[in-house]
Design a protein around this motif. Structure first.
Motif, PDB file in Angstrom:
ATOM      1  N   ASP A  56      72.925  51.301  12.012  1.00  0.00           N
ATOM      2  CA  ASP A  56      73.942  51.883  11.128  1.00  0.00           C
ATOM      3  C   ASP A  56      73.662  51.340   9.740  1.00  0.00           C
ATOM      4  O   ASP A  56      73.118  50.240   9.596  1.00  0.00           O
ATOM      5  CB  ASP A  56      75.345  51.464  11.617  1.00  0.00           C
ATOM      6  N   ASP A  57      74.047  52.111   8.722  1.00  0.00           N
ATOM      7  CA  ASP A  57      73.767  51.667   7.356  1.00  0.00           C
ATOM      8  C   ASP A  57      74.887  50.821   6.765  1.00  0.00           C
ATOM      9  O   ASP A  57      74.735  50.315   5.643  1.00  0.00           O
ATOM     10  CB  ASP A  57      73.520  52.879   6.437  1.00  0.00           C
ATOM     11  N   ARG A  58      75.983  50.661   7.459  1.00  0.00           N
ATOM     12  CA  ARG A  58      77.116  49.911   6.926  1.00  0.00           C
ATOM     13  C   ARG A  58      77.262  48.577   7.650  1.00  0.00           C
ATOM     14  O   ARG A  58      77.365  48.528   8.892  1.00  0.00           O
ATOM     15  CB  ARG A  58      78.409  50.727   7.022  1.00  0.00           C
ATOM     16  N   ALA A  59      77.307  47.513   6.862  1.00  0.00           N
ATOM     17  CA  ALA A  59      77.323  46.170   7.436  1.00  0.00           C
ATOM     18  C   ALA A  59      78.543  45.932   8.319  1.00  0.00           C
ATOM     19  O   ALA A  59      78.445  45.252   9.353  1.00  0.00           O
ATOM     20  CB  ALA A  59      77.268  45.131   6.316  1.00  0.00           C
ATOM     21  N   GLU A  60      79.701  46.479   7.946  1.00  0.00           N
ATOM     22  CA  GLU A  60      80.902  46.228   8.739  1.00  0.00           C
ATOM     23  C   GLU A  60      80.806  46.894  10.116  1.00  0.00           C
ATOM     24  O   GLU A  60      81.345  46.383  11.106  1.00  0.00           O
ATOM     25  CB  GLU A  60      82.162  46.702   8.000  1.00  0.00           C
ATOM     26  N   ASN A  61      80.124  48.035  10.185  1.00  0.00           N
ATOM     27  CA  ASN A  61      79.951  48.700  11.479  1.00  0.00           C
ATOM     28  C   ASN A  61      78.984  47.926  12.373  1.00  0.00           C
ATOM     29  O   ASN A  61      79.180  47.829  13.588  1.00  0.00           O
ATOM     30  CB  ASN A  61      79.449  50.125  11.263  1.00  0.00           C
ATOM     31  N   ILE A  62      77.952  47.398  11.759  1.00  0.00           N
ATOM     32  CA  ILE A  62      76.989  46.576  12.485  1.00  0.00           C
ATOM     33  C   ILE A  62      77.649  45.288  12.983  1.00  0.00           C
ATOM     34  O   ILE A  62      77.454  44.870  14.130  1.00  0.00           O
ATOM     35  CB  ILE A  62      75.787  46.254  11.577  1.00  0.00           C
ATOM     36  N   ALA A  63      78.454  44.658  12.123  1.00  0.00           N
ATOM     37  CA  ALA A  63      79.115  43.411  12.513  1.00  0.00           C
ATOM     38  C   ALA A  63      80.056  43.634  13.688  1.00  0.00           C
ATOM     39  O   ALA A  63      80.142  42.792  14.601  1.00  0.00           O
ATOM     40  CB  ALA A  63      79.873  42.831  11.323  1.00  0.00           C
TER      41      ALA A  63
END
Length: 211
Positions: free
Chosen positions: A165-172
């Motif tokens: 995913d390109d969004r850090a919060e989604n990855i976290a």
């Protein structure tokens, strides 16, 4: 541990989502800056991604901001011009994984009504074994509930899932549940991740169509 499944996001992973750039071209940078300062376009899209009706939510937002109604309604009427183009290197990786028999899922924040428009434009969006579209699920990343719903539906242990995913919060949020993750910053970086994970051969990194 070699992942059992690769899970793709869509926006800015498989197809570009850069509405600011689009409106710079359509209405000019000054008008675009005024639009995005006055109207939280991304919050509107998050409501759609979370289950709000695509056309109705855009119309409601336009009515609340009459000075920018034309631009806001443009998103409804020109969706396929905005959510594009495809990212070629990502498609190379998708097809390479498919050729090697790797199961592929998609987990994307996307509205239930506008997703079919993008599927018609980009038929490769039908090439996944399972599709988890937030607007149809009534929940959106990075809510832990959407990751739990994926786990419950597919029955695969979290540690066996590789998610990009390109969004850090989604990855976290995915990492917090034990998923293997990759913050997408371009196809070449993801290709390296897939090679390191044992899913693709090292020769993939030398292909000129992965940039």
């Amino acid at each position: 541990m070699i992942p059992e499944v690769v899970i793709f996001d869509i926006g800015n992973v498989l197809i570009e989502w850069q509405p600011e750039r689009y409106f710079d071209r359509v209405v000019g940078p000054a008008r675009r800056r005024a639009l995005f300062q006055a109207v939280d376009i991304h919050a509107m899209m998050q409501r759609i991604d979370s289950g709000a009706d695509f056309a109705a939510e855009i119309a409601r937002t336009a009515a609340a901001h009459p000075g920018f109604a034309t631009e806001i309604l443009h998103i409804r009427d020109h969706w396929c011009d905005i959510a594009q183009p495809a990212i070629p290197g990502s498609l190379v990786l998708l097809r390479a994984l498919r050729a090697r028999g790797v199961p592929l899922f998609v987990l994307s924040n996307f509205g239930a009504q506008n997703f079919p428009l993008s599927v018609a434009q980009f038929p490769f969006l039908t090439e996944f074994d399972r599709s988890y579209i937030s607007g149809s699920m009534g929940m959106a990343k990075p809510d832990p509930a959407i990751y739990a719903a994926v786990e419950a539906d597919c029955g695969i242990p979290p540690a066996h899932l590789l998610f990009t995913d390109d969004r850090a919060e989604n990855i976290a949020a995915a990492a917090a549940r034990g998923w293997q993750v990759h913050l997408f910053d371009g196809p070449h970086g993801f290709a390296q991740c897939l090679v390191d994970a044992g899913l693709l051969p090292p020769g993939m990194l030398t292909q000129g169509d992965i940039e």
